[in-house]
Design a protein around this motif. Structure first.
Motif, PDB file in Angstrom:
ATOM      1  N   SER A   1      -3.307  11.693  -2.827  1.00 50.17           N
ATOM      2  CA  SER A   1      -3.741  10.318  -3.036  1.00 50.17           C
ATOM      3  C   SER A   1      -4.080   9.717  -1.683  1.00 50.17           C
ATOM      4  CB  SER A   1      -2.621   9.494  -3.692  1.00 50.17           C
ATOM      5  OG  SER A   1      -2.273  10.040  -4.934  1.00 50.17           O
ATOM      6  N   VAL A   2      -5.191   9.009  -1.631  1.00 51.43           N
ATOM      7  CA  VAL A   2      -5.571   8.358  -0.386  1.00 51.43           C
ATOM      8  C   VAL A   2      -5.749   6.875  -0.653  1.00 51.43           C
ATOM      9  CG1 VAL A   2      -7.299   8.178   1.427  1.00 51.43           C
ATOM     10  CG2 VAL A   2      -6.744  10.418   0.471  1.00 51.43           C
ATOM     11  N   SER A   3      -5.190   6.074   0.226  1.00 52.11           N
ATOM     12  CA  SER A   3      -5.402   4.636   0.159  1.00 52.11           C
ATOM     13  C   SER A   3      -5.947   4.218   1.513  1.00 52.11           C
ATOM     14  CB  SER A   3      -4.071   3.940  -0.144  1.00 52.11           C
ATOM     15  OG  SER A   3      -4.214   2.558  -0.127  1.00 52.11           O
TER      16      SER A   3
ATOM     17  N   HIS B   1       0.828  -1.203   0.000  1.00 50.97           N
ATOM     18  CA  HIS B   1       0.000   0.000   0.000  1.00 50.97           C
ATOM     19  C   HIS B   1       0.867   1.259   0.000  1.00 50.97           C
ATOM     20  CE1 HIS B   1      -4.255  -1.181   0.495  1.00 50.97           C
ATOM     21  NE2 HIS B   1      -3.749  -2.307   0.950  1.00 50.97           N
ATOM     22  N   LEU B   2       1.881   1.246   0.851  1.00 44.88           N
ATOM     23  CA  LEU B   2       2.759   2.413   0.942  1.00 44.88           C
ATOM     24  C   LEU B   2       3.509   2.649  -0.366  1.00 44.88           C
ATOM     25  CD1 LEU B   2       4.715   2.828   4.278  1.00 44.88           C
ATOM     26  CD2 LEU B   2       3.101   4.357   3.189  1.00 44.88           C
TER      27      LEU B   2
ATOM     28  N   LEU C   1       1.220   4.265  -2.852  1.00 47.30           N
ATOM     29  CA  LEU C   1       1.044   5.682  -2.545  1.00 47.30           C
ATOM     30  C   LEU C   1       2.266   6.490  -2.964  1.00 47.30           C
ATOM     31  CD1 LEU C   1      -0.539   6.151   0.965  1.00 47.30           C
ATOM     32  CD2 LEU C   1      -1.377   6.991  -1.213  1.00 47.30           C
ATOM     33  N   ALA C   2       3.429   5.985  -2.608  1.00 47.78           N
ATOM     34  CA  ALA C   2       4.656   6.705  -2.925  1.00 47.78           C
ATOM     35  C   ALA C   2       4.797   6.876  -4.433  1.00 47.78           C
ATOM     36  CB  ALA C   2       5.868   5.969  -2.353  1.00 47.78           C
TER      37      ALA C   2
ATOM     38  N   LEU D   1       0.880   8.179   7.520  1.00 51.60           N
ATOM     39  CA  LEU D   1       0.001   7.121   7.992  1.00 51.60           C
ATOM     40  C   LEU D   1      -1.001   7.736   8.956  1.00 51.60           C
ATOM     41  CD1 LEU D   1       2.828   4.567   8.935  1.00 51.60           C
ATOM     42  CD2 LEU D   1       1.573   4.715   6.786  1.00 51.60           C
TER      43      LEU D   1
ATOM     44  N   GLN E   1       2.299   6.965  -6.669  1.00 49.58           N
ATOM     45  CA  GLN E   1       1.306   7.927  -7.145  1.00 49.58           C
ATOM     46  C   GLN E   1       1.734   9.350  -6.828  1.00 49.58           C
ATOM     47  OE1 GLN E   1      -2.249   6.533  -5.282  1.00 49.58           O
ATOM     48  NE2 GLN E   1      -2.698   5.044  -6.896  1.00 49.58           N
ATOM     49  N   VAL E   2       2.276   9.542  -5.636  1.00 49.62           N
ATOM     50  CA  VAL E   2       2.697  10.868  -5.227  1.00 49.62           C
ATOM     51  C   VAL E   2       3.809  11.378  -6.125  1.00 49.62           C
ATOM     52  CG1 VAL E   2       3.913  12.107  -3.404  1.00 49.62           C
ATOM     53  CG2 VAL E   2       1.972  10.674  -2.847  1.00 49.62           C
TER      54      VAL E   2
ATOM     55  N   ARG F   1       1.244  14.535   0.624  1.00 53.65           N
ATOM     56  CA  ARG F   1       0.630  14.313  -0.690  1.00 53.65           C
ATOM     57  C   ARG F   1      -0.015  12.946  -0.833  1.00 53.65           C
ATOM     58  NH1 ARG F   1       3.244  17.351  -4.540  1.00 53.65           N
ATOM     59  NH2 ARG F   1       1.803  16.422  -5.996  1.00 53.65           N
ATOM     60  N   GLY F   2       0.276  12.058   0.113  1.00 58.44           N
ATOM     61  CA  GLY F   2      -0.326  10.727   0.069  1.00 58.44           C
ATOM     62  C   GLY F   2      -0.649  10.267   1.477  1.00 58.44           C
ATOM     63  N   ILE F   3      -1.838   9.707   1.684  1.00 57.46           N
ATOM     64  CA  ILE F   3      -2.244   9.281   3.023  1.00 57.46           C
ATOM     65  C   ILE F   3      -2.686   7.829   2.997  1.00 57.46           C
ATOM     66  CG2 ILE F   3      -3.948   9.597   4.883  1.00 57.46           C
ATOM     67  CD1 ILE F   3      -4.058  12.528   4.226  1.00 57.46           C
ATOM     68  N   LEU F   4      -2.091   7.033   3.874  1.00 57.87           N
ATOM     69  CA  LEU F   4      -2.568   5.673   4.080  1.00 57.87           C
ATOM     70  C   LEU F   4      -3.496   5.714   5.290  1.00 57.87           C
ATOM     71  CD1 LEU F   4      -2.577   2.732   3.367  1.00 57.87           C
ATOM     72  CD2 LEU F   4      -0.379   2.448   4.481  1.00 57.87           C
TER      73      LEU F   4
ATOM     74  N   VAL G   1       4.451  11.394   2.448  1.00 58.72           N
ATOM     75  CA  VAL G   1       3.448  10.363   2.725  1.00 58.72           C
ATOM     76  C   VAL G   1       3.232  10.217   4.225  1.00 58.72           C
ATOM     77  CG1 VAL G   1       2.905   7.912   2.491  1.00 58.72           C
ATOM     78  CG2 VAL G   1       4.033   9.110   0.620  1.00 58.72           C
TER      79      VAL G   1
END
Lengths: 214, 214
Positions: free
Chosen positions: B192-194, A201-202, A205-206, B154, A208-209, B175-178, B152
């Motif tokens: 981006s969100v996962s 998952h990480l 995300l990385a 968490l 996509q960012v 810029r990205g969130i898990l 990113v």
DNA sequence: CTATGTGAACAGCTTCACAGCG
DNA sequence: CGCTGTGAAGCTGTTCACATAG
């Protein structure tokens, strides 16, 4: 009728989301909801909402929408959340302990009935959590599964032993495994596996960012 | 060329899986691998494997396969796993602590540079884990993000505050969130969100198991 | 003869658009 | 009118099949 309909897998995942939102609406005392409102609160189109419910029958009233209490109950019935589901946990490491302590499972009708591990230093330890459990050896799994009619298990053991432990779970009668180990499980028998790999998952995300910003 | 190609999101997820398997092959001293072998070990078709790599260029040799060391390096480059990626954690509850202790992140090039929480009882506490961290107040997030160039994060806070905390993360430059909270995040900005919702995964499994057996 | 790379066919899921009910 | 239920159209991702390279 709903019997042998072909339901897309993503629709089932969304059903869980609808249920969560419906419960929120019900808690707020709301009586009816339209596909548009329900979808909008979850980032889903209204047509998608209607299609998803359509796979299971007809729940709404044209011109009105869906009655919240009724729909909630129907969705609970579809997902089986109206009955308690017993689950076991194998692997009481860091992640396993977090899973034991997690209150979200009980809220959705899941009850953790046993925590298993083969580390001698963990066996017999009483774990904190909603319902205290004593860690038992993995060898006990067959009897636990039988006595509690367990169908679903959580697998949170280290990667190198995950395959072997998973097969043991299946052999003991488990039919669905939520796998947290970063390995692909190849299992004999009629089992559903859902894998949650945090590193994957990480990485996604990385990617996509950076793809977005580049 | 690979520039503005349209890459399916599932392909990126599989890239992570390929990389994991390639590293295993490399550790075992294997020099080449075919799309069939690589795919088979992960439950993916050989054509799928070739397509996925095809989105990023041409890596293989007809009649031979892919050279393991070279392909590993190329995939690392695509995913950015060749560089260290800094991440922050917001929410040091049960799940948050498990995430801190999880060794899988470091193995994949992710470094947790800060753990944030607003519970006064947690601030200042030193957490165990690969790299000990002192829990800091959430208000520090902007400075942490700036000083470590964090992209990113968490998110492991309780559901009721997740939306608000997430927006704060975005405003601070993330810029990205898990997201581990069971809510849909609606965020302003290019993020981006996962989401990983454990209860949803379990419900899906339970449904499949009972649908199969019924 | 083996295995890649890739356009074309296919399948599955989503969106559209509208008939029909309240 | 408003909103559901649903066939039809559209899109995205996967599989197929084969030309091509070693």
């Amino acid at each position: 009728m709903a019997a042998a309909e072909q339901v897309p897998i993503p629709a089932i995942r969304r059903l869980s989301l609808y249920l969560r939102q419906l419960e929120a609406f019900q808690g707020a005392g709301r009586q009816t909801v339209s596909s548009r409102d329900l979808g909008h609160s979850l980032g889903v189109s209204d047509a998608q909402v209607r299609k998803d419910f359509g796979y299971f029958g007809q729940f709404g009233r044209p011109g009105v929408g869906y009655r919240v209490p009724e729909l909630t109950e129907r969705v609970r019935g579809i997902l089986g959340t109206d009955k308690k589901t017993s689950v076991v946990l194998v692997g009481v490491g860091n992640l396993g302990r977090a899973l034991i302590a997690y209150r979200g499972f009980a809220k959705r009708g899941f009850e953790l009935v046993a925590a298993l591990d083969d580390d001698p230093g963990k066996i017999g330890v009483r774990t904190p959590g909603p319902k205290p459990l004593v860690v038992r050896p993995v060898a006990d799994i067959a009897s636990v599964v039988r006595s509690h009619a367990v169908r679903v298990g959580l697998l949170a053991v280290p990667a190198p032993v995950a395959q072997q432990v998973a097969q043991l779970m299946v052999d003991s009668g488990i039919r669905g495994i939520l796998n947290f180990a970063p390995v692909m499980l190849r299992l004999n028998g009629d089992v559903s596996v859902s894998s949650v790999d945090l590193a994957v998952h990480l990485e996604q995300l990385a990617f996509q960012v950076s793809a977005c910003g580049a």
